[in-house]
Design an enzyme around this catalytic site. Structure first.
Site, PDB file in Angstrom:
ATOM      1  N   LYS A 194     -82.762  61.472  70.432  1.00 12.47           N
ATOM      2  CA  LYS A 194     -83.936  61.606  71.311  1.00 12.47           C
ATOM      3  C   LYS A 194     -83.943  63.031  71.877  1.00 12.47           C
ATOM      4  CE  LYS A 194     -86.314  58.853  74.796  1.00 12.47           C
ATOM      5  NZ  LYS A 194     -87.661  58.926  74.225  1.00 12.47           N
TER       6      LYS A 194
HETATM    7  N1  PMP Z   1     -90.021  55.930  69.233  1.00 15.27           N
HETATM    8  C1  PMP Z   1     -90.116  57.071  69.929  1.00 15.27           C
HETATM    9  C2  PMP Z   1     -90.476  58.315  69.218  1.00 15.27           C
HETATM   10  C3  PMP Z   1     -89.866  57.064  71.317  1.00 15.27           C
HETATM   11  O1  PMP Z   1     -89.965  58.188  72.019  1.00 15.27           O
HETATM   12  C4  PMP Z   1     -89.549  55.856  71.958  1.00 15.27           C
HETATM   13  C5  PMP Z   1     -89.307  55.841  73.432  1.00 15.27           C
HETATM   14  N2  PMP Z   1     -87.973  56.139  73.756  1.00 15.27           N
HETATM   15  C6  PMP Z   1     -89.456  54.696  71.185  1.00 15.27           C
HETATM   16  C7  PMP Z   1     -89.701  54.767  69.816  1.00 15.27           C
HETATM   17  C8  PMP Z   1     -89.078  53.385  71.802  1.00 15.27           C
HETATM   18  O2  PMP Z   1     -87.709  53.412  72.161  1.00 15.27           O
HETATM   19  P1  PMP Z   1     -87.144  52.574  73.387  1.00 15.27           P
HETATM   20  O3  PMP Z   1     -87.550  51.177  73.159  1.00 15.27           O
HETATM   21  O4  PMP Z   1     -85.679  52.763  73.320  1.00 15.27           O
HETATM   22  O5  PMP Z   1     -87.747  53.133  74.613  1.00 15.27           O
END
Ligand code: PMP
Length: 309
Positions: A161
């Protein structure tokens, strides 16, 4: 709503609690120029047992793992980051909030190599309601397939991320909003469905769930993992390594997004095509309901998903 309108006053930065307006960095910070930072987004819910961080351990795992491809050494251990977050929530008397940990290469020199740049780490918390709008959870959102593709995982680690990655998300999201949609769906390099700019995606067909595989340039979403488990516990078959073509979006019975910010949000239209009956479908509704009920009143079987403040 901007930060100035929120009742928050403290940020944790590099081991100290500082006043909100003092959480500053130099304009020649490496991470600002080259996107060399990593971050997390976590929600704290006001459960019937008190405020609790949802899937904190999984978010912390991903936080440290995101730093690895960049050799970004976060000089604070899990206990310290956990205690800092808890203290921020307590001090600011937040019951439910969004938590944003970030770590990035700091100020020293501006060569692309960050070797002598210190790692800076910060955590902020603030109240954050429904990400895709008030009506989104019930009525669903209209989305556009973006003309921008996701970077492939051979170009940049898509499972980390990373701050810099989000220029792709911003381009896709803003293109959709300029065209009157709420959010985008982004295809991978081959043209298969990857995810939203900040959400994973699920498709429902004949009562079964399908979601793209981790190899398809997606983030390993923690809400995705949770929804897969909740759906299987409800008796659904979930195909979590699916390859979904663009056309299958249009013919799906139901579609929904998952994410920490977006939670479980139905998709009612893709481009000019209505999905299913054009409202939240029954499978989405059941999963969404189970998910929100769990966050209000955590059942024993998901107890280890909650870290009480
Ligand atoms: N894909 C992307 C590109 C994201 O930024 C997020 C948000 N973190 C998600 C999917 C969903 O991830 P999560 O459920 O861990 O928030």
């Amino acid at each position: 709503m901007g930060f100035d309108e929120m009742d928050v006053d403290t940020i944790w930065m590099d081991g100290e609690f500082v006043d909100w307006e003092d959480a500053q960095i130099h304009v020649l910070t490496h991470g600002l120029h080259y996107g060399t930072g990593i971050f997390e987004g976590v929600r704290c819910y006001d459960t019937e047992n008190g405020p609790a961080l949802f899937r904190w351990d999984a978010h912390l795992d991903r936080f440290y793992q995101s730093g690895e491809p960049y050799e970004l050494e976060i000089g604070h251990d899990r206990e310290e980051l956990t205690e800092a977050t808890m203290e921020l929530i307590r001090r600011q008397e937040l019951e439910s909030c969004y938590v944003r940990p970030i770590a990035f290469y700091g100020y020293n020199s501006l060569g692309v190599s960050p070797t002598d740049c210190p790692t800076r780490t910060a955590i902020a918390c603030w109240p954050w309601g429904t990400y895709l709008g008030e009506d989104a959870l019930e009525k669903g959102v209209e989305v556009m397939v973006s003309s921008w593709r996701k970077h492939s995982s051979s170009q940049i680690p898509t499972n980390a991320k990373t701050t810099g990655l989000y220029v792709n998300s911003m381009l896709a999201g803003e293109e959709a909003r300029r065209n009157g949609y709420t959010e985008a769906i982004v295809l991978d390099k081959e043209g298969y469905v990857a995810e939203g700019p900040g959400e994973n995606i699920f498709l429902v067909r004949d009562g079964e769930l399908f979601t793209p595989a981790l190899s398809q340039s997606i983030l390993d979403g923690i809400t995705r993992q949770s929804v897969i488990e909740v759906a299987r516990d409800l008796g659904y078959t979930v195909h979590d390594q699916a390859t979904i073509s663009r056309g299958e979006l249009n013919t799906a019975d139901e579609l929904f997004f998952t994410g920490t910010a977006a939670e479980v949000t139905p998709i009612k239209q893709v481009d000019n095509v209505e999905i299913g009956s054009g409202t939240r479908g029954p499978v989405t509704e059941e999963i969404q309901q189970t998910f929100f009920d769990m966050l209000e009143s955590p059942p024993e079987k998901y107890d280890d998903w909650f870290t009480y403040v």
